[in-house]
Enzyme design. Structure first.
Site, PDB file in Angstrom:
ATOM      1  N   GLY A  89      -7.129  -2.278   9.306  1.00 56.76           N
ATOM      2  CA  GLY A  89      -7.872  -2.802  10.626  1.00 56.76           C
ATOM      3  C   GLY A  89      -9.231  -2.142  10.880  1.00 56.76           C
ATOM      4  N   ASP A 118       0.771  -1.159  -0.116  1.00 57.49           N
ATOM      5  CA  ASP A 118      -0.114   0.035  -0.088  1.00 57.49           C
ATOM      6  C   ASP A 118       0.858   1.184   0.103  1.00 57.49           C
ATOM      7  OD1 ASP A 118      -2.781  -0.768   0.258  1.00 57.49           O
ATOM      8  OD2 ASP A 118      -1.866  -1.974   1.749  1.00 57.49           O
ATOM      9  N   GLY A 121     -10.821  -4.924   5.334  1.00 58.22           N
ATOM     10  CA  GLY A 121     -11.674  -5.659   6.492  1.00 58.22           C
ATOM     11  C   GLY A 121     -12.088  -7.025   6.109  1.00 58.22           C
ATOM     12  N   ASP A 164     -10.380  -5.233  -1.126  1.00 52.08           N
ATOM     13  CA  ASP A 164      -9.465  -4.812   0.049  1.00 52.08           C
ATOM     14  C   ASP A 164     -10.159  -4.028   0.946  1.00 52.08           C
ATOM     15  OD1 ASP A 164      -7.097  -3.744   0.985  1.00 52.08           O
ATOM     16  OD2 ASP A 164      -6.439  -2.584  -0.536  1.00 52.08           O
TER      17      ASP A 164
HETATM   18  C1  DX5 Z   1      -5.966   0.283   3.393  1.00 51.97           C
HETATM   19  C2  DX5 Z   1      -5.221  -0.290   2.411  1.00 51.97           C
HETATM   20  C3  DX5 Z   1      -5.594  -2.069   2.751  1.00 51.97           C
HETATM   21  C4  DX5 Z   1      -5.212  -2.490   4.264  1.00 51.97           C
HETATM   22  C5  DX5 Z   1      -6.116  -3.744   4.334  1.00 51.97           C
HETATM   23  O1  DX5 Z   1      -6.638   1.383   2.841  1.00 51.97           O
HETATM   24  O2  DX5 Z   1      -5.371  -0.349   1.187  1.00 51.97           O
HETATM   25  O3  DX5 Z   1      -4.615  -2.822   1.803  1.00 51.97           O
HETATM   26  O4  DX5 Z   1      -3.701  -2.620   4.510  1.00 51.97           O
HETATM   27  O5  DX5 Z   1      -5.988  -3.980   5.768  1.00 51.97           O
HETATM   28  P1  DX5 Z   1      -7.067  -4.822   6.275  1.00 51.97           P
HETATM   29  O6  DX5 Z   1      -7.030  -5.945   5.639  1.00 51.97           O
HETATM   30  O7  DX5 Z   1      -6.931  -4.669   7.586  1.00 51.97           O
HETATM   31  O8  DX5 Z   1      -8.466  -3.793   6.072  1.00 51.97           O
HETATM   32 ZN    ZN Z   2      -4.746  -1.974  -0.209  1.00 51.70          ZN
END
Ligand code: DX5
Ligand code: ZN
Length: 230
Positions: free
Chosen positions: A156, A43, A185, A183
């Site tokens: 998160g 990211d 949650g 992508d």
């Molecule tokens: C947040 C990023 C995601 C993030 C996902 O906007 O684009 O890729 O790391 O993290 P989780 O799976 O915890 O939502």
């Molecule tokens: Zn991402």
């Protein structure tokens, strides 16, 4: 199209290294490679398109020898304004694919063409409030469409259930060879539903790295994402 080769007929869980313990990043990625992970989500956020400044090409450069040496790939999610300015830098650092936000560019086709000219895989990302139709004009030219299931910025956050019908709609509207990625949650509670809605690429940050045993958590997510597939 490289993504077809990387994915085959599997549903892929992509660990999102934004959520990793960056003081132990290499060890954590290596453990996931040992467990079978091959596509890692990176990211890149600039403090403009999203509020957060995240990680960037120097981290891609550090990870590339390890990940490429094991036959893996680095899937770079560009949460940046003017993504066209970053493409060459990401490529040069060892990025294999870039997914940029349609909201961040004036002309989607131009940015897709620039990424292709560099030999990168290409994806289009949609924020939760962006109509799915925004991905259709350039759909023939890309490998994947990323349907955000949180507002981009942080790991998160809770999965937005509104993403499920959007995934199904994208799956109906996109050419068959264009993959749908989700992508935000992703967890054991929703991985199967997300796959059943039509996604083949499930990005997971906190559900892997914020758990006591990231490898076991990754494996459980893979099992859940593939549950019920004959
Ligand atoms: C947040 C990023 C995601 C993030 C996902 O906007 O684009 O890729 O790391 O993290 P989780 O799976 O915890 O939502
Ligand atoms: Zn991402």
């Amino acid at each position: 199209m490289p993504w077809q080769e990387w994915v085959g007929d599997k549903t892929v869980v992509e660990p999102s290294i934004y959520a990793a313990d960056l003081s132990r990043l290499g060890d954590q990625v290596e453990a996931l490679l040992d467990a079978g992970a091959r596509i890692f989500h990176v990211d890149i956020g600039d403090g403009r398109f999203i509020e957060e400044i995240t990680i960037g090409p120097i981290v891609v450069r550090s990870l590339a020898p390890l990940v490429h040496g094991r036959g893996g790939v680095l899937d770079c999610h560009l949460m940046v304004a003017e993504p066209g300015r970053q493409l060459a830098k990401v490529k040069e650092a060892g990025g294999d694919s870039v997914t940029f936000h349609v909201e961040a560019v004036e002309d989607v086709q131009v940015t897709v063409a620039s990424a292709r000219a560099l030999g990168l895989g290409v994806g289009l990302a949609l924020n939760p409030s962006t109509p799915v139709e925004a991905a259709l004009a350039a759909a023939d030219a890309v490998d994947l469409v990323l349907c955000m299931s949180v507002h981009p910025g942080l790991s998160g956050q809770a999965f937005m259930p509104e993403a499920l019908p959007r995934v199904a709609q994208l799956r109906r509207l996109l050419p068959q060879e264009v993959l749908v990625q989700v992508d935000g949650g992703i967890s054991l509670e929703n991985a199967r539903a997300v796959r059943e809605a039509g996604a083949r690429l499930l990005v997971a940050g906190s559900a892997v790295f914020w758990q006591e045993d990231p490898v076991a958590s990754y494996q459980a997510l893979v099992a859940e994402a593939e549950a019920g597939v004959p």
